[in-house]
Write an enzyme that holds these catalytic residues in place. Structure first.
Site, PDB file in Angstrom:
ATOM      1  N   TYR A 246     -15.274   0.846  -7.103  1.00  0.00           N
ATOM      2  CA  TYR A 246     -16.347   1.328  -6.927  1.00  0.00           C
ATOM      3  C   TYR A 246     -17.367   1.270  -8.281  1.00  0.00           C
ATOM      4  CZ  TYR A 246     -13.792   3.152  -2.960  1.00  0.00           C
ATOM      5  OH  TYR A 246     -12.989   3.339  -1.909  1.00  0.00           O
TER       6      TYR A 246
ATOM      7  N   ARG B 249       0.915  10.199   5.534  1.00  0.00           N
ATOM      8  CA  ARG B 249       1.055   8.846   6.189  1.00  0.00           C
ATOM      9  C   ARG B 249       2.208   8.106   5.518  1.00  0.00           C
ATOM     10  NH1 ARG B 249      -5.118   8.356   5.188  1.00  0.00           N
ATOM     11  NH2 ARG B 249      -5.925   8.553   7.248  1.00  0.00           N
TER      12      ARG B 249
ATOM     13  N   ARG C 150     -10.999   9.567   1.558  1.00  0.00           N
ATOM     14  CA  ARG C 150     -11.046  10.531   2.652  1.00  0.00           C
ATOM     15  C   ARG C 150     -12.172  11.439   2.819  1.00  0.00           C
ATOM     16  NH1 ARG C 150      -4.464  11.368   2.607  1.00  0.00           N
ATOM     17  NH2 ARG C 150      -3.967   9.011   2.497  1.00  0.00           N
TER      18      ARG C 150
ATOM     19  N   LYS D 199       0.795  -1.089   0.090  1.00  0.00           N
ATOM     20  CA  LYS D 199       0.118  -0.008  -0.163  1.00  0.00           C
ATOM     21  C   LYS D 199       0.904   1.160   0.022  1.00  0.00           C
ATOM     22  CE  LYS D 199      -3.803   2.342   2.365  1.00  0.00           C
ATOM     23  NZ  LYS D 199      -4.521   2.179   3.783  1.00  0.00           N
TER      24      LYS D 199
ATOM     25  N   LYS E 173      -2.449  -1.580  -3.495  1.00  0.00           N
ATOM     26  CA  LYS E 173      -3.293  -0.427  -3.782  1.00  0.00           C
ATOM     27  C   LYS E 173      -2.571   0.828  -3.484  1.00  0.00           C
ATOM     28  CE  LYS E 173      -6.558   1.985  -0.991  1.00  0.00           C
ATOM     29  NZ  LYS E 173      -7.329   2.215   0.615  1.00  0.00           N
TER      30      LYS E 173
HETATM   31 ZN   LIG Z   1      -6.097   3.656   7.990  1.00  0.00          ZN
END
Ligand SMILES: [Zn+2]
Length: 324
Positions: free
Chosen positions: A313, A217, A205, A195, A248
């Site tokens: 999605y 992050r 988000r 990721k 991802k």
């Molecule tokens: Zn998280």
């Protein structure tokens, strides 16, 4: 005339011939549809940056699930968006929190549906980071304990698969041990093994209300420049007991789907993330692209790279197109 070249076009001559020699297919069974559940009633909030994707309260979720099942989609990925957030993400591992309620509701009405639980803290913490904070640092080992508790609570609520997403070191083994101790040794772990810290998560988000309130992050998610590091991450998760491996985001990092396919024999999952969806939707709404063809090419690209499953999605639209 002596033949001095190859005639590749023989196998492309007609639709039937192309069908005959097609190497990869997207099936409705390959699709996993993400869901965002919120507290309250009668809520169906469209995410502005993700047309066609909604935050749902339990009652509207019940309606949505009927539609999803009727379309033949057999797996959903659950994200809970609680009203109450605090420093250690208490609502993630509260047995009566919104996510757990939603899972129970789905499993009661649709026992065959595979419910995959996103297992992270960022939707539940007031600072929006994926772990416990100490002096501005995301603490790895303290977070593992809470992830274990979250996974057990989700398994109790009916989750069929636990999908840890926060890139803490050791999250697979910590969750495996917690699940086993609680009697859930039969529940598989679908690890977000590779990721990246990515701008492609922006619209998500908004949907999950999980924007970090300070910093980013990058101390836990991977640097987008690195591929070999992804193999190390995946190898650790396999050693720790992962049952599936996720890449991802999927589209910009399709090389990692192929690398994992070539190096590991577990099911590989590509996450076709929010911004990948938003870009397609925005261009389609402007009439600039053929949405169906763009989406189907993207998804078959994931399959060709070696993905077994695709979190997307677009799942509902794709299910409709496949059923025609
Ligand atoms: Zn998280």
């Amino acid at each position: 005339m002596a033949q001095t070249f190859d005639r590749h076009r023989r196998l492309r001559k007609s639709a039937a011939m192309r069908n005959l020699v097609r190497e990869n297919h997207v099936r409705v069974e390959d699709l996993i549809y993400p869901l965002f559940v919120v507290e309250g009633t009668g809520i169906k909030n469209e995410i502005p940056s993700m047309p066609g994707v909604y935050q749902l309260s339990l009652d509207t979720l019940a309606e949505e699930m009927k539609e999803i099942e009727a379309l033949g989609i057999q797996a959903v990925l659950m994200f809970g968006v609680p009203t109450h957030k605090d420093a250690c993400g208490t609502e993630a591992y509260n047995d009566d929190a919104i996510t757990q309620q939603a899972m129970r509701l789905i499993k009661e009405a649709h026992p065959e549906m595979i419910v995959i639980a996103d297992t992270c803290l960022c939707e539940y913490t007031d600072h929006g980071h994926c772990g416990v904070i100490h002096e501005g640092e995301v603490m790895n080992d303290e977070t593992l304990k809470l992830l274990g508790q979250t996974a057990v609570s989700q398994a109790k609520a009916g989750a069929d698969i636990i999908a840890p997403s926060n890139m803490m070191d050791g999250f697979v083994v910590a969750i495996r041990e917690a699940l086993d101790e609680a009697g859930f040794e039969h529940i598989p772990i679908m690890s977000y093994a590779v990721k990246y810290a990515s701008a492609f998560y922006g619209p998500f988000r908004d949907a999950a209300g999980s924007t970090p309130q300070f910093g980013d992050r990058k101390s836990y998610q991977m640097d987008a420049s690195n591929a070999r590091e992804g193999l190390r991450e995946a190898a650790s998760d396999v050693k720790e007991g992962a049952d599936f491996l996720i890449v991802k985001p999927g589209l910009a990092f399709m090389d990692m789907v192929l690398r994992l396919r070539e190096n590991f024999n577990l099911p590989i999952v590509a996450y076709n993330v929010s911004a990948e969806y938003s870009m397609v939707k925005a261009a389609a709404l402007n009439g600039w692209i053929d949405e169906e063809r763009i989406v189907m090419e993207t998804l078959v690209g994931f399959k060709r790279a070696g993905a077994d499953l695709i979190i997307t999605y677009h799942a509902k639209d794709v299910a409709k197109w496949l059923a025609r």
